[in-house]
Write an enzyme that holds these catalytic residues in place. Sequence first.
Site, PDB file in Angstrom:
ATOM      1  N   ASP A 159      -6.741  -7.195   7.559  1.00 50.83           N
ATOM      2  CA  ASP A 159      -7.218  -8.153   6.560  1.00 50.83           C
ATOM      3  C   ASP A 159      -7.923  -9.325   7.225  1.00 50.83           C
ATOM      4  OD1 ASP A 159      -6.703  -7.369   3.775  1.00 50.83           O
ATOM      5  OD2 ASP A 159      -4.675  -7.071   4.522  1.00 50.83           O
ATOM      6  N   GLU A 200      -3.178 -13.564   7.240  1.00 54.09           N
ATOM      7  CA  GLU A 200      -4.215 -12.550   7.460  1.00 54.09           C
ATOM      8  C   GLU A 200      -5.550 -12.948   6.841  1.00 54.09           C
ATOM      9  OE1 GLU A 200      -2.457  -8.874   6.119  1.00 54.09           O
ATOM     10  OE2 GLU A 200      -1.503  -9.816   4.409  1.00 54.09           O
ATOM     11  N   GLN A 211       3.080 -12.798   6.382  1.00 46.80           N
ATOM     12  CA  GLN A 211       1.830 -12.302   6.971  1.00 46.80           C
ATOM     13  C   GLN A 211       0.711 -13.335   6.767  1.00 46.80           C
ATOM     14  OE1 GLN A 211       2.597  -7.514   6.313  1.00 46.80           O
ATOM     15  NE2 GLN A 211       0.604  -8.381   5.764  1.00 46.80           N
ATOM     16  N   HIS A 230       0.881  -1.170   0.000  1.00 44.95           N
ATOM     17  CA  HIS A 230       0.000   0.000   0.000  1.00 44.95           C
ATOM     18  C   HIS A 230       0.914   1.214   0.000  1.00 44.95           C
ATOM     19  CE1 HIS A 230      -3.464  -2.504   0.928  1.00 44.95           C
ATOM     20  NE2 HIS A 230      -2.793  -3.054   1.930  1.00 44.95           N
TER      21      HIS A 230
HETATM   22  C1  3PY Z   1      -3.245  -5.920   8.184  1.00 43.79           C
HETATM   23  O1  3PY Z   1      -3.640  -5.583   9.309  1.00 43.79           O
HETATM   24  O2  3PY Z   1      -3.948  -6.507   7.353  1.00 43.79           O
HETATM   25  C2  3PY Z   1      -1.875  -5.620   7.790  1.00 43.79           C
HETATM   26  O3  3PY Z   1      -1.440  -6.001   6.744  1.00 43.79           O
HETATM   27  C3  3PY Z   1      -1.039  -4.775   8.686  1.00 43.79           C
HETATM   28  O4  3PY Z   1      -1.535  -3.545   8.811  1.00 43.79           O
HETATM   29 MG    MG Z   2      -2.888  -6.811   5.480  1.00 47.15          MG
END
Ligand code: 3PY
Ligand code: MG
Length: 255
Positions: free
Chosen positions: A178, A152, A150, A48
Site C-alpha cells: 500500500d 501504509e 499498519q 483480503h
Molecule cells: C501491504 O504491504 O500493504 C500490506 O498490507 C502487507 O502485505
Molecule cells: Mg496493506
Amino acid sequence: MNTSIIRSFRDKLASGPVLGPFSKTTDPAFAEVLARAGFDYVIIDLEHGPNTIANAHNLIRAVELGGALPIIRTAEGADWQIGAVLDGGAGGVQVPHVSSAAAAREMVEHAKFSPLGGRGVCRYVRAADFSMQEKSDYLQSANEAILVVQVEGKEGLENLDEIMAVEGVDIVFIGPYDLSQSLGVAGEVDHPSVVAAVEAAVDAGRSRGTVVGTFVDTIEAGRRWAERGVRYISYAVDVGILANASMAAVAEFAG
Ligand code: 3PY
Ligand code: MG
C-alpha cells in the site's frame, strides 16, 4: 485466548525477529499446518480473503493448537471486528491503514479493557473460557493481547513518531504494497523510496523503543530486514507459498 502463547511470543519479540505468514484459506487444517511448521505467529486475514468472524474463531483454535500466536488482520474501517476476534481468543489484532496518532488511539480503545481502553466487555466468550475464567483475571490478562497498527500511506509516515508514541500499540507495521501505491510506485516494494521509508521507520523505532514490522515476499528479503532491525517479519501468504511449491514440483517433474 492462550496467555502462555502470548507471553512466549512477547519474550521472543523482545529480542526478535519473529516470523509469520498471512493466511487467506478458510480450512483450519491449513492454519494448523502453518503453526505446526514452526512459524511464531499466523495472521488470519479479514482485510483480503474470504474469511468471516465465525470461521476466524475456528482458525484461531487451529493456530493455537499448533503452538503459534493467532493474529487477526481486521478489514479496513471495520473496527467492530477488533473486539469480535479478541472475544474469539485472538492473541493479537493487526489493523490496516492507520494514519494518525488519533486513529491509533482509537484502535487501543477498541482493543483494550480499562484502564487502557474501552473494549466492550463480555465474559461469555471463548477468550474468557465461556465464563469459566475468573472475571478480574480475564479483564487483566486480556490486555496482554498484541496490537499491531499498519502504517501504509504518506500521511501515516508523516505521523509516524506520534503513532509510535501511542500507549498500547505494540508493533508498528509498515505495509510496503500500500505504501508503494501511496508513493506513486505501485507494487514496487524494492523501490528506493519504499525501502527508505521502511529504513526510516526502523530507525525511528530503534530510538523510541518501538517494534517495527514489515511484509516480505521472500525469505531473502526477510533476512535482510531482520538484519536491519525489523523484529516482526510477515513472510508471504499461505496461498502464495502453496503456489510456489506447486509450480516448483511441476517444473521439477517436467525436468
Ligand atoms: C501491504 O504491504 O500493504 C500490506 O498490507 C502487507 O502485505
Ligand atoms: Mg496493506
